[in-house]
Design an enzyme around this catalytic site. Structure first.
Site, PDB file in Angstrom:
ATOM      1  NE  ARG A 176      40.984 -52.486 -10.923  1.00 26.40           N
ATOM      2  CZ  ARG A 176      42.265 -52.817 -11.041  1.00 26.40           C
ATOM      3  NH1 ARG A 176      43.144 -52.330 -10.147  1.00 26.40           N
ATOM      4  NH2 ARG A 176      42.681 -53.610 -12.000  1.00 26.40           N
TER       5      ARG A 176
ATOM      6  CE  LYS B 277      39.573 -55.797 -10.159  1.00 21.96           C
ATOM      7  NZ  LYS B 277      38.966 -56.352 -11.391  1.00 21.96           N
TER       8      LYS B 277
ATOM      9  CG  HIS C   9      44.700 -53.790 -16.954  1.00 22.57           C
ATOM     10  ND1 HIS C   9      44.554 -53.048 -18.101  1.00 22.57           N
ATOM     11  CD2 HIS C   9      43.590 -53.536 -16.214  1.00 22.57           C
ATOM     12  CE1 HIS C   9      43.418 -52.384 -18.062  1.00 22.57           C
ATOM     13  NE2 HIS C   9      42.815 -52.657 -16.922  1.00 22.57           N
TER      14      HIS C   9
ATOM     15  NE  ARG D 255      40.634 -49.624 -14.164  1.00 22.85           N
ATOM     16  CZ  ARG D 255      41.880 -49.853 -13.760  1.00 22.85           C
ATOM     17  NH1 ARG D 255      42.558 -48.902 -13.141  1.00 22.85           N
ATOM     18  NH2 ARG D 255      42.448 -51.027 -13.976  1.00 22.85           N
TER      19      ARG D 255
ATOM     20  CE1 TYR E 186      40.194 -48.817 -21.055  1.00 21.71           C
ATOM     21  CE2 TYR E 186      41.929 -50.392 -20.577  1.00 21.71           C
ATOM     22  CZ  TYR E 186      40.787 -49.719 -20.198  1.00 21.71           C
ATOM     23  OH  TYR E 186      40.232 -49.955 -18.968  1.00 21.71           O
TER      24      TYR E 186
ATOM     25  CG  HIS F 155      35.273 -49.221 -14.281  1.00 20.95           C
ATOM     26  ND1 HIS F 155      36.286 -49.544 -13.398  1.00 20.95           N
ATOM     27  CD2 HIS F 155      35.346 -50.144 -15.281  1.00 20.95           C
ATOM     28  CE1 HIS F 155      36.927 -50.608 -13.842  1.00 20.95           C
ATOM     29  NE2 HIS F 155      36.385 -50.987 -14.990  1.00 20.95           N
TER      30      HIS F 155
END
Length: 323
Positions: free
Chosen positions: A174, A198, A295, A272, A304, A269
């Site tokens: 990110r 995150k 994730h 990414r 994806y 993004h």
């Protein structure tokens, strides 16, 4: 109507300050903000989103005649979400706010502020999850080559731009993770980068030869020419020699993408998403891509596979005589 209590909360941001909440609700909101910041260790952006949603919920409850958190019930939560729908909020926004409400009511029950978790059975609309366009492999290559040609003069900024683009595409990290990197987060021997994602979860992501060469050039010839006192250990620097910010990286990516004929206008993004799509198309398994991207849920990574399937279907329809 009582004036909102500030309780020394740093999260009385935007919608919180604008909401004319009774003292109990305002104090509760301050407590919840401290929980999100200190115990869950969320980013400032995530905290702002959560607090804005809950301020909206509490304001709706107050306008519905509820003056105590003990009187919150499922009916109030549902009417709040219904109001979002009637005012034209997107399904993704409503789904996010339903999640915020469930997290909030679970915290209320867990901390004995309410006797039951009234939001545990709150449903939410299924969001139509879409992904931005991605680059083809040849377009990704053209993006890097165009940046590299501009860096042929050996300028520090040019070397930095190539290194950032190479790393974004090579790793799929990110933009916030990119700008947060320090010099010692790069392991040149193993060709991996240590990323703080995150929820402050750390992961290790590999990168390939092109990114390695670009990073070496930046660290040897580019960074020393830009760095100033106060830059610390920041890996990537802005024009003034301090840690680069996300806005500058987004501007760079959009500008460089515009130089690639026919390429969709994407930001960091989008790179990414491009990296993830190309990994899956190249045969990488879903679990590995999930770990690389950081994730929390495999369901997010599975999005994806739809992109890859759609691209395969279009290629089939264009190429097969009996498609």
């Amino acid at each position: 109507m009582s004036a909102p209590a500030r309780s020394g909360s740093s999260a009385t941001l935007g919608s919180v300050e604008e909401a004319d909440l009774p003292e109990e609700f305002a104090r509760l909101l301050g407590d919840y903000e401290r929980h999100l910041r200190s115990e869950r260790d969320l980013t400032a952006h995530s905290i702002r989103a959560y607090i804005g949603d809950i301020a909206s919920l509490l304001d709706h409850a107050h306008r519905s005649g509820i003056d105590s958190v003990d009187r919150l019930d499922l009916r109030v939560l549902r009417s709040w979400l219904a109001k979002q729908q009637t005012t034209g909020r997107a399904r993704t926004t409503i789904a996010r706010r339903a999640t915020a409400a469930r997290v909030f009511t679970a915290w209320l029950a867990r901390t004995a502020r309410t006797s039951t978790d009234v939001g545990s059975s709150l449903g939410s609309p299924r969001a139509h999850r879409t992904l931005p366009p991605v680059l083809r492999a040849d377009e990704a290559g053209a993006l890097i080559r165009a940046a590299a040609e501009l860096a042929d003069d050996g300028s520090a900024m040019g070397l930095r731009d190539v290194a950032m683009l190479e790393l974004l595409y090579a790793t799929g990290i990110r933009v916030g993770e990119l700008v947060g990197l320090d010099v010692d987060d790069v392991d040149h021997g193993r060709r991996v980068v240590r990323v703080l994602g995150k929820g402050r979860k750390e992961r290790t992501v590999p990168y390939g030869d092109p990114a390695a060469r670009a990073l070496d050039a930046w660290l040897v010839r580019g960074r020393p020419a830009l760095v100033v006192d106060g830059a610390g250990a920041a890996l990537f620097l802005g024009a003034r020699g301090r840690r680069i910010d996300q806005r500058a990286v987004r501007t760079l990516v959009h500008r460089r993408i515009a130089e690639v004929p026919g390429a969709p206008d994407i930001g960091p993004h989008g790179l990414r998403h491009t990296a993830a799509t190309h990994l899956l198309e190249g045969g990488a398994d879903l679990r590995s891509v999930q770990e690389l991207l950081g994730h929390a849920s495999l369901a997010t990574t599975q999005l994806y596979t739809h992109v890859s399937t759609d691209r395969l279907r279009r290629a089939y329809q264009q190429a097969h005589p009996r498609a």
